[in-house]
Enzyme design. Structure first.
Site, PDB file in Angstrom:
ATOM      1  N   ALA A 124       0.808  -1.230   0.000  1.00  0.00           N
ATOM      2  CA  ALA A 124       0.000   0.000   0.000  1.00  0.00           C
ATOM      3  C   ALA A 124       0.835   1.273   0.000  1.00  0.00           C
ATOM      4  O   ALA A 124       0.281   2.361  -0.001  1.00  0.00           O
ATOM      5  CB  ALA A 124      -0.920  -0.008   1.213  1.00  0.00           C
ATOM      6  N   ASN A 190       1.460  -3.260   8.156  1.00  0.00           N
ATOM      7  CA  ASN A 190       2.429  -3.814   7.210  1.00  0.00           C
ATOM      8  C   ASN A 190       3.263  -2.706   6.583  1.00  0.00           C
ATOM      9  O   ASN A 190       4.453  -2.884   6.329  1.00  0.00           O
ATOM     10  CB  ASN A 190       1.694  -4.609   6.126  1.00  0.00           C
ATOM     11  CG  ASN A 190       1.110  -5.885   6.679  1.00  0.00           C
ATOM     12  OD1 ASN A 190       1.841  -6.844   6.932  1.00  0.00           O
ATOM     13  ND2 ASN A 190      -0.193  -5.899   6.911  1.00  0.00           N
ATOM     14  N   HIS A 220      -1.180   7.149   4.080  1.00  0.00           N
ATOM     15  CA  HIS A 220       0.138   6.761   4.584  1.00  0.00           C
ATOM     16  C   HIS A 220       1.097   7.914   4.316  1.00  0.00           C
ATOM     17  O   HIS A 220       1.289   8.307   3.161  1.00  0.00           O
ATOM     18  CB  HIS A 220       0.630   5.501   3.869  1.00  0.00           C
ATOM     19  CG  HIS A 220      -0.309   4.349   4.009  1.00  0.00           C
ATOM     20  ND1 HIS A 220      -0.489   3.679   5.194  1.00  0.00           N
ATOM     21  CD2 HIS A 220      -1.155   3.767   3.131  1.00  0.00           C
ATOM     22  CE1 HIS A 220      -1.382   2.732   5.041  1.00  0.00           C
ATOM     23  NE2 HIS A 220      -1.810   2.753   3.795  1.00  0.00           N
TER      24      HIS A 220
HETATM   25  N1  LIG Z   1       1.968  -4.777   2.602  1.00  0.00           N
HETATM   26  C1  LIG Z   1       0.840  -4.082   2.619  1.00  0.00           C
HETATM   27  O1  LIG Z   1       0.816  -2.876   2.327  1.00  0.00           O
HETATM   28  C2  LIG Z   1      -0.419  -4.756   3.005  1.00  0.00           C
HETATM   29  C3  LIG Z   1      -0.429  -6.056   3.433  1.00  0.00           C
HETATM   30  N2  LIG Z   1      -1.592  -6.672   3.766  1.00  0.00           N
HETATM   31  C4  LIG Z   1      -1.531  -8.057   4.239  1.00  0.00           C
HETATM   32  O2  LIG Z   1      -2.272  -8.867   3.373  1.00  0.00           O
HETATM   33  C5  LIG Z   1      -3.051  -9.779   4.122  1.00  0.00           C
HETATM   34  C6  LIG Z   1      -4.288 -10.163   3.329  1.00  0.00           C
HETATM   35  O3  LIG Z   1      -5.097  -9.023   3.135  1.00  0.00           O
HETATM   36  P1  LIG Z   1      -6.601  -9.157   2.635  1.00  0.00           P
HETATM   37  O4  LIG Z   1      -6.683  -9.975   1.411  1.00  0.00           O
HETATM   38  O5  LIG Z   1      -7.161  -7.788   2.619  1.00  0.00           O
HETATM   39  O6  LIG Z   1      -7.224  -9.959   3.861  1.00  0.00           O
HETATM   40  P2  LIG Z   1      -8.530 -10.904   3.874  1.00  0.00           P
HETATM   41  O7  LIG Z   1      -8.812 -11.176   5.301  1.00  0.00           O
HETATM   42  O8  LIG Z   1      -9.608 -10.325   3.013  1.00  0.00           O
HETATM   43  O9  LIG Z   1      -8.034 -12.233   3.165  1.00  0.00           O
HETATM   44  C7  LIG Z   1      -7.039 -13.061   3.670  1.00  0.00           C
HETATM   45  C8  LIG Z   1      -7.357 -14.467   3.212  1.00  0.00           C
HETATM   46  O10 LIG Z   1      -6.240 -15.298   3.510  1.00  0.00           O
HETATM   47  C9  LIG Z   1      -6.710 -16.491   4.106  1.00  0.00           C
HETATM   48  N3  LIG Z   1      -5.692 -17.026   5.001  1.00  0.00           N
HETATM   49  C10 LIG Z   1      -5.328 -16.552   6.209  1.00  0.00           C
HETATM   50  N4  LIG Z   1      -4.343 -17.318   6.737  1.00  0.00           N
HETATM   51  C11 LIG Z   1      -4.097 -18.287   5.836  1.00  0.00           C
HETATM   52  C12 LIG Z   1      -3.211 -19.383   5.798  1.00  0.00           C
HETATM   53  N5  LIG Z   1      -2.368 -19.615   6.813  1.00  0.00           N
HETATM   54  N6  LIG Z   1      -3.211 -20.192   4.716  1.00  0.00           N
HETATM   55  C13 LIG Z   1      -4.064 -19.957   3.685  1.00  0.00           C
HETATM   56  N7  LIG Z   1      -4.951 -18.939   3.654  1.00  0.00           N
HETATM   57  C14 LIG Z   1      -4.956 -18.111   4.724  1.00  0.00           C
HETATM   58  C15 LIG Z   1      -7.978 -16.096   4.841  1.00  0.00           C
HETATM   59  O11 LIG Z   1      -8.807 -17.232   4.952  1.00  0.00           O
HETATM   60  P3  LIG Z   1      -9.504 -17.658   6.350  1.00  0.00           P
HETATM   61  O12 LIG Z   1     -10.187 -16.411   6.846  1.00  0.00           O
HETATM   62  O13 LIG Z   1     -10.424 -18.746   5.906  1.00  0.00           O
HETATM   63  O14 LIG Z   1      -8.387 -18.109   7.212  1.00  0.00           O
HETATM   64  C16 LIG Z   1      -8.575 -15.041   3.911  1.00  0.00           C
HETATM   65  O15 LIG Z   1      -9.415 -15.608   2.944  1.00  0.00           O
HETATM   66  C17 LIG Z   1      -3.345  -9.045   5.428  1.00  0.00           C
HETATM   67  O16 LIG Z   1      -3.530  -9.956   6.494  1.00  0.00           O
HETATM   68  C18 LIG Z   1      -2.111  -8.203   5.640  1.00  0.00           C
HETATM   69  O17 LIG Z   1      -1.180  -8.908   6.444  1.00  0.00           O
HETATM   70  C19 LIG Z   1      -2.786  -6.036   3.640  1.00  0.00           C
HETATM   71  C20 LIG Z   1      -2.827  -4.742   3.220  1.00  0.00           C
HETATM   72  C21 LIG Z   1      -1.655  -3.983   2.886  1.00  0.00           C
HETATM   73  O1  LIG Z   2      -3.647  -1.403   2.943  1.00  0.00           O
HETATM   74  C1  LIG Z   2      -3.192  -0.493   3.625  1.00  0.00           C
HETATM   75  O2  LIG Z   2      -3.569   0.689   3.528  1.00  0.00           O
HETATM   76  C2  LIG Z   2      -2.057  -0.726   4.547  1.00  0.00           C
HETATM   77  C3  LIG Z   2      -2.269  -1.715   5.560  1.00  0.00           C
HETATM   78  O3  LIG Z   2      -3.311  -2.252   5.753  1.00  0.00           O
HETATM   79  C4  LIG Z   2      -1.122  -2.043   6.385  1.00  0.00           C
HETATM   80  O4  LIG Z   2      -0.207  -1.223   6.534  1.00  0.00           O
HETATM   81  O5  LIG Z   2      -1.131  -3.156   6.891  1.00  0.00           O
END
Ligand SMILES: NC(=O)C1=CN([C@@H]2O[C@H](COP(=O)(O)OP(=O)(O)OC[C@H]3O[C@@H](n4cnc5c(N)ncnc54)[C@H](OP(=O)(O)O)[C@@H]3O)[C@@H](O)[C@H]2O)C=CC1
Ligand SMILES: O=C([O-])CC(=O)C(=O)O
Length: 267
Positions: A124, A190, A220
């Site tokens: 992000a 993150n 951000h």
């Molecule tokens: N770097 C960045 O800027 C950002 C990073 N992120 C990261 O991305 C991740 C995902 O975001 P988002 O898609 O919005 O979240 P969501 O909650 O919409 O989706 C995450 C999916 O991953 C699945 N999941 C969780 N753990 C596992 C596992 N161990 N093995 C397989 N599947 C798994 C969940 O399934 P279930 O619920 O069935 O477990 C869910 O369907 C966030 O948790 C965050 O850490 C997000 C935003 C910004």
């Molecule tokens: O998606 C975003 O804006 C950033 C976010 O969630 C994070 O930093 O984990």
């Protein structure tokens, strides 16, 4: 064509798959879901022309060109570390997971044994290239502020700091190190962790997190100072409808990174 396995098929995963559906160079063959969530994930993929196969672990004989994590912190331990050991290159969006003590070293060791690489995606935020270049000359300070609508802080420790349904102005819900931010707010810090790993480290990067009932954006903002001079940026991300904690740019960041592996020129 690159054969990709994706871990997680939530807000980010589904949006990435939609963007790649007609891509001639990138094909997501497998999606790894949490045990018990396979049917739900299959439902989410029902409208795709060629839906990826849904699994709960990478089969022992599978050799994807890339494994991309779009799931959450626990998926690093569960799927990324074993894949690295097997020589599979991994891309990570849940960069905050690397705030856990010792995990960076374990990832490095697994990648070295597998003779492969890990790529931490900017997600992000932008400006990571400039920040990590500035680090070469020496950084003095990096200050980050993450501001999101109040609803994005639901089911987090912010609920103990204020009443998210009642606040009528921007409210600071956390001030401290990036390490502590990533521990307390794994789905919202993150970016803080990414800035730290590119810059001054998790313990010296100062983080402020704000719940803002008047904002519809995930904002951000960071400022860096050092031998190179100074640099600041503000990114106003639109949240994904499927998950207000996550900015749409994260999806585009995954697609860009995958494309860079497939295209002759990467940028
Ligand atoms: N770097 C960045 O800027 C950002 C990073 N992120 C990261 O991305 C991740 C995902 O975001 P988002 O898609 O919005 O979240 P969501 O909650 O919409 O989706 C995450 C999916 O991953 C699945 N999941 C969780 N753990 C596992 C596992 N161990 N093995 C397989 N599947 C798994 C969940 O399934 P279930 O619920 O069935 O477990 C869910 O369907 C966030 O948790 C965050 O850490 C997000 C935003 C910004
Ligand atoms: O998606 C975003 O804006 C950033 C976010 O969630 C994070 O930093 O984990």
């Amino acid at each position: 064509m690159l054969n990709i396995t994706m871990i997680g098929c939530g807000a980010i995963g589904v949006a990435v798959l939609e963007l790649l559906e007609n891509d001639a160079q990138l094909r997501v063959e497998h999606v790894i879901a949490s045990a018990g969530s396979e049917a739900l994930v299959q439902q989410r993929l029902a409208s795709f022309k060629r839906p990826p196969q849904v699994l709960t672990a990478l089969p022992a004989d599978a050799r994807p060109d890339l494994l991309v994590e779009c799931a959450g912190h626990k998926a690093i331990e569960e799927h990324v570390l074993p894949a690295l050991e097997r020589g599979i290159a991994c891309l990570i969006v849940s960069v905050g997971a690397l705030s856990e003590l010792g995990l960076v070293e374990r990832l490095e060791a697994a990648a070295a044994r597998g003779n492969t690489r890990i790529e931490l995606l900017p997600g992000a935020i932008g400006g990571i290239d400039a920040l990590s270049a500035a680090k070469v000359g020496g950084l003095d300070s990096v200050d980050y502020t993450g501001r999101k609508p109040a609803r994005a802080w639901k089911n987090t420790p912010a609920e103990e700091v204020c009443n998210l349904d009642a606040i009528d102005q921007a409210t600071v819900i956390f001030e401290g190190s990036a390490r502590e931010a990533a521990r307390l707010y794994p789905k919202n810090a993150n970016v803080a962790a990414t800035l730290s790993l590119a810059g001054l480290g998790l313990d010296r990067t100062r983080v402020t997190l704000i719940a803002d009932p008047l904002s519809e954006e995930n904002v951000h903002h960071f400022e860096a100072r050092g031998a190179f001079g100074g640099f600041e940026m503000s990114l106003r991300g639109k949240p994904l409808q499927a998950n207000p904690k996550t900015s749409a740019l994260t999806v585009y960041s995954v697609v860009r990174a995958l494309g860079n592996h497939a295209h002759a020129i990467s940028i």
